[in-house]
Design an enzyme around this catalytic site. Sequence first.
Site: not given
Ligand code: AMP
Length: 217
Positions: A13, A89, A128, A161, A172
């Site tokens: 993404k 999400r 990553r 990360r 996740r």
């Molecule tokens: P990402 O970088 O999109 O993989 O997001 C990293 C982490 O941020 C996720 O594993 C969630 O813990 C949190 N997060 C990001 N976006 C959301 C969302 N829309 N709703 C809830 N938690 C989120």
Amino acid sequence: MNLVLFGPPGSGKGTQSERVVKQYSLTHISTGDALRTAIRNKTAVGLKAREVIERGELVSDELVTEMLREIIRPLRDTTDSFLFDGYPRTTPQVEQLANLCEEFSLSHPAVINLHVPEETLILRLTGRRICADCKATYNIYFKPTRQAGVCDECSGPLTKRVDDNPETTRERLRVYHEQSAPVLRIYGEQGVLYTIDATGSTDDVAKKISRIIEENY
Ligand code: AMP
């Protein structure tokens, strides 16, 4: 035009968002990036989100939606075209995004779903690496740097990360199947969902996304 890039963690993404926003002049909003910035800056949101993210769980709908509203508000003066990366999400967030679109007079988004098999996702996430200085991303399996641990672009040190370790990755993906995948049914019923095979090269996937946008918007 407003767009949601949807997909499990590791589906690309972030990488695709960067290209799409440039090509179509969209404003990129990544809730994951915004939360990581909040954690670095030790804001109230960051303090609440840190442990949840480190466990691989989702931050509460209320917290993330409120954060999103405050991100959109100042940007809305200059644009009405956003790319939402990592939001919605959960099924409640689908409704919350629809409400935000009404609140800020934004057109309802099209949703592009990046499909990648689970085995590939695990390698993409656990492999990553990110340059601490210029943020270029690499992967020890698919896109290694010339010298281990050193960025090809700027010679900065590579980092991981905190949520890309094997245990959190498994959590996740479990959370994705349980809480995020049901979002697809709703957008499918609304007729705004486009699913693509996102296993190819970055260029191939970008072309598929462009085709959808150009044929439909
Ligand atoms: P990402 O970088 O999109 O993989 O997001 C990293 C982490 O941020 C996720 O594993 C969630 O813990 C949190 N997060 C990001 N976006 C959301 C969302 N829309 N709703 C809830 N938690 C989120």
